[in-house]
Write a protein that holds these residues in place. Structure first.
Motif, short mmCIF file in Angstrom:
data_model
loop_
_atom_site.label_atom_id
_atom_site.label_comp_id
_atom_site.label_asym_id
_atom_site.label_seq_id
_atom_site.Cartn_x
_atom_site.Cartn_y
_atom_site.Cartn_z
N ASP A 166 0.83 -1.20 0.00
CA ASP A 166 0.00 0.00 0.00
C ASP A 166 0.87 1.25 0.00
O ASP A 166 0.55 2.22 -0.69
N VAL A 167 1.95 1.24 0.75
CA VAL A 167 2.85 2.39 0.74
C VAL A 167 3.39 2.61 -0.67
O VAL A 167 3.48 3.75 -1.14
N ALA A 168 3.72 1.54 -1.38
CA ALA A 168 4.19 1.67 -2.76
C ALA A 168 3.14 2.36 -3.62
O ALA A 168 3.47 3.23 -4.45
N ARG A 169 1.87 2.03 -3.42
CA ARG A 169 0.79 2.70 -4.17
C ARG A 169 0.73 4.18 -3.80
O ARG A 169 0.47 5.03 -4.66
N GLN A 170 0.97 4.49 -2.54
CA GLN A 170 0.94 5.89 -2.11
C GLN A 170 2.09 6.68 -2.75
O GLN A 170 1.95 7.89 -3.00
N LEU A 171 3.20 6.02 -3.03
CA LEU A 171 4.32 6.71 -3.69
C LEU A 171 3.93 7.14 -5.10
O LEU A 171 4.43 8.16 -5.60
N GLU A 172 3.05 6.40 -5.74
CA GLU A 172 2.53 6.82 -7.05
C GLU A 172 1.69 8.09 -6.90
O GLU A 172 1.75 8.98 -7.73
N ARG A 173 0.92 8.17 -5.83
CA ARG A 173 0.15 9.39 -5.56
C ARG A 173 1.08 10.56 -5.26
O ARG A 173 0.77 11.70 -5.60
N ALA A 174 2.22 10.27 -4.64
CA ALA A 174 3.20 11.34 -4.36
C ALA A 174 3.72 11.92 -5.67
O ALA A 174 3.89 13.14 -5.79
N ARG A 175 3.96 11.06 -6.64
CA ARG A 175 4.42 11.55 -7.95
C ARG A 175 3.40 12.49 -8.58
O ARG A 175 3.77 13.41 -9.31
N ALA A 176 2.13 12.24 -8.30
CA ALA A 176 1.06 13.08 -8.85
C ALA A 176 0.83 14.34 -8.03
O ALA A 176 0.00 15.17 -8.39
N GLY A 177 1.53 14.49 -6.90
CA GLY A 177 1.40 15.67 -6.06
C GLY A 177 0.22 15.64 -5.11
O GLY A 177 -0.07 16.63 -4.45
N GLU A 178 -0.46 14.50 -5.02
CA GLU A 178 -1.63 14.39 -4.13
C GLU A 178 -1.22 14.22 -2.67
O GLU A 178 -1.99 14.56 -1.78
N VAL A 179 -0.05 13.65 -2.44
CA VAL A 179 0.45 13.38 -1.10
C VAL A 179 1.95 13.67 -1.05
O VAL A 179 2.61 13.72 -2.08
N ASP A 180 2.45 13.85 0.15
CA ASP A 180 3.89 13.77 0.42
C ASP A 180 4.07 12.51 1.25
O ASP A 180 3.25 12.22 2.13
N TYR A 181 5.11 11.75 0.96
CA TYR A 181 5.40 10.57 1.78
C TYR A 181 6.84 10.68 2.22
O TYR A 181 7.74 10.74 1.38
N LEU A 182 7.05 10.77 3.53
CA LEU A 182 8.36 11.09 4.09
C LEU A 182 9.06 9.89 4.71
O LEU A 182 8.40 9.00 5.26
N ALA A 183 10.37 9.93 4.65
CA ALA A 183 11.24 9.01 5.37
C ALA A 183 12.10 9.83 6.30
O ALA A 183 12.63 10.87 5.90
N VAL A 184 12.23 9.38 7.54
CA VAL A 184 13.18 9.99 8.48
C VAL A 184 14.34 9.02 8.58
O VAL A 184 14.16 7.83 8.84
N CYS A 185 15.55 9.55 8.34
CA CYS A 185 16.73 8.70 8.28
C CYS A 185 17.88 9.27 9.10
O CYS A 185 18.08 10.49 9.13
N PRO A 186 18.67 8.38 9.73
CA PRO A 186 19.94 8.81 10.31
C PRO A 186 20.98 8.87 9.19
O PRO A 186 20.64 8.76 8.00
N ALA A 187 22.25 8.99 9.56
CA ALA A 187 23.32 9.13 8.56
C ALA A 187 23.41 7.96 7.58
O ALA A 187 23.90 8.11 6.47
N THR A 188 22.90 6.79 7.97
CA THR A 188 22.92 5.63 7.07
C THR A 188 21.98 5.79 5.88
O THR A 188 22.07 5.03 4.93
N ASP A 189 21.07 6.77 5.94
CA ASP A 189 20.05 7.03 4.93
C ASP A 189 19.05 5.89 4.78
O ASP A 189 18.37 5.76 3.78
N ILE A 190 18.95 5.05 5.80
CA ILE A 190 17.95 3.98 5.84
C ILE A 190 16.81 4.45 6.73
O ILE A 190 17.04 4.86 7.87
N PRO A 191 15.56 4.42 6.24
CA PRO A 191 14.45 4.94 7.03
C PRO A 191 14.27 4.26 8.38
O PRO A 191 14.30 3.03 8.48
#
Length: 162
Positions: free
Chosen positions: A32-57
């Motif tokens: 479902d999150v993957a589907r939401q990333l498609e909506r992010a491309r369309a500008g309907e949503v922002d989907y955020l990751a919080v990451c430390p220095a490793t850049d892993i969410p």
């Protein structure tokens, strides 16, 4: 006791991150999150990751701009279970609120399960005020691998952004 300080950053969640987000939910949720990333491309949503220095969410969550006109609705907020109560949820919510303000909006809303008093306490500390309640439901993966409908009651909360 040793204090550990993590330098965190918030960025857009991308498809490549999904393989490391299993802590956030079942394979059904990650799909479902993957589907939401498609909506992010369309500008309907922002989907955020919080990451430390490793850049892993270590936390993720979305802001939906389509739920209610003029409002950013926070949803699917999650912090890695091993890192809860370390301030990462606060960082995530504040990053989401910044995205909302950057769109020229001044109100954030969210729904919190009534079975989750820790999350509600966090949102209250961050200035969110309860204004209603409503039932909610979604599909989740059962222990036997089947899909089942999860039903819950949520408190609706809002915050005026400065």
């Amino acid at each position: 006791m040793i204090d550990v300080v993590l330098k965190l950053s918030a960025r857009d969640l991308v498809h490549a991150d999904l393989a490391s987000c299993g802590w956030a939910g079942s394979d059904h949720h990650v799909a479902d999150v993957a589907r939401q990333l498609e909506r992010a491309r369309a500008g309907e949503v922002d989907y955020l990751a919080v990451c430390p220095a490793t850049d892993i969410p270590v936390a993720k969550g979305g802001v939906d701009y389509e739920v209610k006109a003029g409002v950013g609705t926070l949803w699917q907020l999650a912090v890695h279970p091993a890192l809860q109560s370390c301030g990462i949820g606060t960082f995530l919510v504040e990053a989401a609120e910044l995205r909302i303000r950057n769109r020229g909006l001044r109100q954030a809303e969210l729904a919190v399960e009534e079975r989750n008093p820790r999350a509600r306490a966090l949102y209250q500390r961050l200035g969110y005020v309860a204004y209603d309640r409503r039932p909610d439901s979604w599909d989740e993966r059962a222990p036997d691998g089947s899909l089942r409908r999860y039903e819950t009651m949520c408190t609706l909360m809002r915050k005026e952004l400065s």
